[in-house]
Motif scaffolding. Structure first.
Motif, PDB file in Angstrom:
ATOM      1  N   LEU A 132      -3.158   2.119  -3.796  1.00 41.99           N
ATOM      2  CA  LEU A 132      -2.638   3.589  -3.615  1.00 41.99           C
ATOM      3  C   LEU A 132      -3.494   4.459  -2.897  1.00 41.99           C
ATOM      4  N   SER A 133      -3.308   5.071  -1.807  1.00 42.51           N
ATOM      5  CA  SER A 133      -4.227   5.715  -1.112  1.00 42.51           C
ATOM      6  C   SER A 133      -4.671   7.132  -1.698  1.00 42.51           C
ATOM      7  N   GLU A 169      -1.076  16.562  -9.534  1.00 44.53           N
ATOM      8  CA  GLU A 169      -0.841  16.095 -10.753  1.00 44.53           C
ATOM      9  C   GLU A 169       0.140  14.920 -10.595  1.00 44.53           C
ATOM     10  N   GLU A 170       1.086  15.079  -9.661  1.00 52.09           N
ATOM     11  CA  GLU A 170       1.940  13.783  -9.716  1.00 52.09           C
ATOM     12  C   GLU A 170       1.256  12.525  -8.963  1.00 52.09           C
ATOM     13  N   ILE A 171       0.552  12.904  -8.037  1.00 50.75           N
ATOM     14  CA  ILE A 171      -0.163  11.738  -7.553  1.00 50.75           C
ATOM     15  C   ILE A 171      -1.418  10.993  -8.524  1.00 50.75           C
ATOM     16  N   ILE A 172      -1.730  11.900  -9.346  1.00 48.52           N
ATOM     17  CA  ILE A 172      -2.802  11.232 -10.393  1.00 48.52           C
ATOM     18  C   ILE A 172      -2.119  10.350 -11.380  1.00 48.52           C
ATOM     19  N   ARG A 173      -0.878  10.815 -11.833  1.00 45.60           N
ATOM     20  CA  ARG A 173      -0.081  10.008 -12.517  1.00 45.60           C
ATOM     21  C   ARG A 173       0.495   8.694 -11.935  1.00 45.60           C
ATOM     22  N   LEU A 174       0.654   8.968 -10.676  1.00 45.55           N
ATOM     23  CA  LEU A 174       1.261   7.818 -10.095  1.00 45.55           C
ATOM     24  C   LEU A 174      -0.037   6.562 -10.170  1.00 45.55           C
ATOM     25  N   ALA A 175      -1.215   7.460  -9.709  1.00 45.59           N
ATOM     26  CA  ALA A 175      -2.171   6.405  -9.635  1.00 45.59           C
ATOM     27  C   ALA A 175      -2.469   5.632 -10.873  1.00 45.59           C
ATOM     28  N   HIS A 176      -2.309   6.303 -12.069  1.00 42.39           N
ATOM     29  CA  HIS A 176      -2.460   5.592 -13.400  1.00 42.39           C
ATOM     30  C   HIS A 176      -1.219   4.500 -13.480  1.00 42.39           C
ATOM     31  N   LYS A 224       0.892  -1.010  -0.134  1.00 42.01           N
ATOM     32  CA  LYS A 224      -0.101   0.070   0.313  1.00 42.01           C
ATOM     33  C   LYS A 224       0.862   1.176   0.121  1.00 42.01           C
ATOM     34  N   PHE A 225       0.494   1.935  -0.941  1.00 44.19           N
ATOM     35  CA  PHE A 225       1.353   3.451  -1.019  1.00 44.19           C
ATOM     36  C   PHE A 225       0.472   4.621  -0.519  1.00 44.19           C
ATOM     37  N   ASN A 226       1.186   5.003   0.611  1.00 45.85           N
ATOM     38  CA  ASN A 226       0.336   6.499   1.042  1.00 45.85           C
ATOM     39  C   ASN A 226       1.224   7.615   0.726  1.00 45.85           C
ATOM     40  N   PRO A 227       0.699   8.453  -0.188  1.00 49.63           N
ATOM     41  CA  PRO A 227       1.523   9.718  -0.200  1.00 49.63           C
ATOM     42  C   PRO A 227       1.545  10.548   0.973  1.00 49.63           C
ATOM     43  N   VAL A 228       2.409  10.955   1.457  1.00 49.76           N
ATOM     44  CA  VAL A 228       2.872  11.898   2.657  1.00 49.76           C
ATOM     45  C   VAL A 228       1.648  12.977   2.733  1.00 49.76           C
ATOM     46  N   THR A 229       0.991  13.093   3.420  1.00 53.84           N
ATOM     47  CA  THR A 229      -0.139  14.323   3.876  1.00 53.84           C
ATOM     48  C   THR A 229       0.307  15.386   4.546  1.00 53.84           C
ATOM     49  N   ARG A 230      -0.416  16.374   4.558  1.00 49.10           N
ATOM     50  CA  ARG A 230      -0.104  17.586   5.211  1.00 49.10           C
ATOM     51  C   ARG A 230      -0.709  17.572   6.623  1.00 49.10           C
ATOM     52  N   ALA A 231      -0.080  16.800   7.266  1.00 45.64           N
ATOM     53  CA  ALA A 231      -0.299  16.322   8.972  1.00 45.64           C
ATOM     54  C   ALA A 231       0.843  16.203   9.562  1.00 45.64           C
ATOM     55  N   ASP A 236      -8.369  18.095  -0.801  1.00 47.40           N
ATOM     56  CA  ASP A 236      -7.387  18.954  -1.366  1.00 47.40           C
ATOM     57  C   ASP A 236      -7.135  18.300  -2.984  1.00 47.40           C
ATOM     58  N   LEU A 237      -6.887  17.007  -2.656  1.00 48.87           N
ATOM     59  CA  LEU A 237      -6.356  16.449  -4.097  1.00 48.87           C
ATOM     60  C   LEU A 237      -7.529  16.482  -5.253  1.00 48.87           C
ATOM     61  N   CYS A 238      -8.861  16.309  -4.836  1.00 47.81           N
ATOM     62  CA  CYS A 238      -9.867  16.421  -5.634  1.00 47.81           C
ATOM     63  C   CYS A 238      -9.913  17.861  -6.207  1.00 47.81           C
ATOM     64  N   ASN A 239     -10.129  18.837  -5.157  1.00 49.29           N
ATOM     65  CA  ASN A 239     -10.299  20.229  -5.515  1.00 49.29           C
ATOM     66  C   ASN A 239      -9.186  20.793  -6.769  1.00 49.29           C
ATOM     67  N   ALA A 240      -7.976  20.411  -6.194  1.00 50.71           N
ATOM     68  CA  ALA A 240      -6.605  20.610  -7.275  1.00 50.71           C
ATOM     69  C   ALA A 240      -6.809  19.901  -8.616  1.00 50.71           C
ATOM     70  N   ALA A 241      -7.609  18.441  -8.424  1.00 57.10           N
ATOM     71  CA  ALA A 241      -7.657  18.106  -9.838  1.00 57.10           C
ATOM     72  C   ALA A 241      -8.739  18.708 -10.627  1.00 57.10           C
ATOM     73  N   LEU A 242      -9.716  19.036 -10.130  1.00 56.10           N
ATOM     74  CA  LEU A 242     -10.752  19.838 -10.939  1.00 56.10           C
ATOM     75  C   LEU A 242     -10.098  21.180 -11.277  1.00 56.10           C
ATOM     76  N   ALA A 243      -9.511  21.730 -10.454  1.00 56.27           N
ATOM     77  CA  ALA A 243      -8.846  22.911 -11.007  1.00 56.27           C
ATOM     78  C   ALA A 243      -8.032  22.942 -12.082  1.00 56.27           C
ATOM     79  N   HIS A 244      -7.225  21.662 -12.069  1.00 57.86           N
ATOM     80  CA  HIS A 244      -6.230  21.756 -13.309  1.00 57.86           C
ATOM     81  C   HIS A 244      -6.528  20.796 -14.075  1.00 57.86           C
ATOM     82  N   GLU A 245      -8.159  20.469 -14.325  1.00 56.85           N
ATOM     83  CA  GLU A 245      -8.727  19.727 -15.262  1.00 56.85           C
ATOM     84  C   GLU A 245      -8.097  18.371 -15.587  1.00 56.85           C
TER      85      GLU A 245
END
Length: 376
Positions: free
Chosen positions: A248-249, A225-232, A202-209, A359-368
């Protein structure tokens, strides 16, 4: 500290005599200590060492735990996750695992693996209800793992613990905290996990916590964008050539259709049915309660667990918002009522609200780069 495992769940208990709007309490997240024998760069907690030895800090009192189990069973308690800090650092760890087993609870555990030897692994497999255990590995070698975990020699001990669990009959999961410094080593960790007898990675991208905030401020965290590329890549090419399961989380919107179908009701946080119990006996949303006082609901021995579960204002607010209309990006997403805004604890850290778009979803929508087929 790792992100909660979203694919592990327990079945709904039989019908319970609960007030309308109060869900069953099916699982404890037991943060057995607030100490650790490592000093990981992304964790919520800051461990303390005395004369070079790890201090377990405040440890959950077994008698308080017994009282909590007695109160929670009529509410539907069926399982517990053992975590920390480092759960095996608790001086009565084995006794706790044995007690929870005697109460018929299904057990899972998150550990750094460094304190697990063959006798302990065999005991956990043969004498307790522990059926799923995850071990943290953040690189395929000591040069990559040890600096992130903050203690020399931690890689060797973690791999030894991982192999001991596998030899005892577990199919342990390896959890890797991914950041820009180790993202190129993900496949190496997969190969190490396979060789050691792991059943999944399981891959957990380090979060802002916790201390992960500083990592992001220093440019070490992955952006949307890096996380979405990683997901694919993880869910496609890497999984296609890997014999064990890879996870992938991310929020559900970034899962493939095949993953969503395969998981059934998995792939979501069961936050409605979980109560966190910290090392000092505090009842909280989860481990975030160590740093966010308003997400602590009371204390075992001083407050009624039943009353907290049924009446605490933060829990009532969470339930109401989860059953209502979701804001922003979540309000447009077809997965919202299953995803439950992904991680309500991280939402609160980011936006001061439990039910809020990730935040990941908001950023994905903003960056299309948000999957348009997943929008209403």
């Amino acid at each position: 500290m790792t992100l909660c495992e979203p694919t592990i769940e327990t079945p709904e208990p039989p019908a319970l005599d609960l007030p309308e709007g109060v869900p069953p309490l099916t699982s404890f997240y037991l943060y057995l200590t607030n100490g650790c024998n490592l000093a990981c760069r992304h964790c919520w907690i800051t461990p303390r060492f005395v004369n070079g030895e790890p201090d377990p800090g405040e440890c959950l009192d077994l008698d308080l735990l017994k009282g909590a189990v007695a109160e929670a069973k009529p509410l539907g308690l069926r399982s517990a996750k053992l975590t920390g800090g480092e759960p095996t650092l608790h001086p009565r760890f084995v006794e706790i695992a044995d007690y929870l087993t005697s109460e018929g609870l299904s057990l899972t555990m998150e550990t750094n693996g460094t304190l697990i030897d063959e006798p302990l692994a065999r005991h956990l497999k043969e004498k307790t209800n522990l059926w799923f255990v995850s071990v943290s590995l953040d690189g395929p070698d000591a040069a990559s793992h040890d600096p992130f975990r903050g203690v020399p020699g931690s890689f060797e001990k973690a791999v030894r613990g991982l192999k001991a669990l596998a030899a005892a009959g577990f199919k342990p999961q390896v959890i890797m905290s991914v950041h820009r410094g180790n993202v190129q080593q993900m496949e190496g960790v997969v190969q190490l996990a396979i060789a050691a007898g792991a059943g999944s990675v399981k891959f957990n991208p380090v979060t802002r916590a916790g201390r992960g905030i500083a990592m992001h401020e220093h440019g070490e965290g992955l952006d949307a964008e890096e996380i979405i590329r990683l997901a694919h890549w993880v869910r496609g090419e890497l999984q296609d050539r890997t014999p064990i399961r890879l996870i992938l989380s991310t929020p559900l919107v970034f899962y493939t259709v095949a993953e969503l179908v395969k998981q059934g009701t998995g792939g979501m946080c069961h936050v409605r049915h979980i109560l966190g119990i910290l090392g000092d006996g505090s009842m909280a949303l989860c481990g975030i309660g160590r740093t966010v006082p308003e997400l602590v609901y009371g204390k075992l021995g001083a407050d009624s667990l039943v009353q907290v579960w049924m009446e605490h204002p933060m829990l009532q607010e969470l339930r109401m918002e989860l059953d209502g209309e979701y804001p922003g990006t979540c309000g447009r997403c077809i997965h919202a009522k299953r995803c439950l805004t992904y991680c309500v604890a991280q939402n609160y850290l980011d936006h001061g609200r439990l039910v809020s778009p990730a935040d990941l979803c908001n950023a994905a929508l903003a960056h299309e780069v948000f999957p348009l087929g997943r929008l209403k």
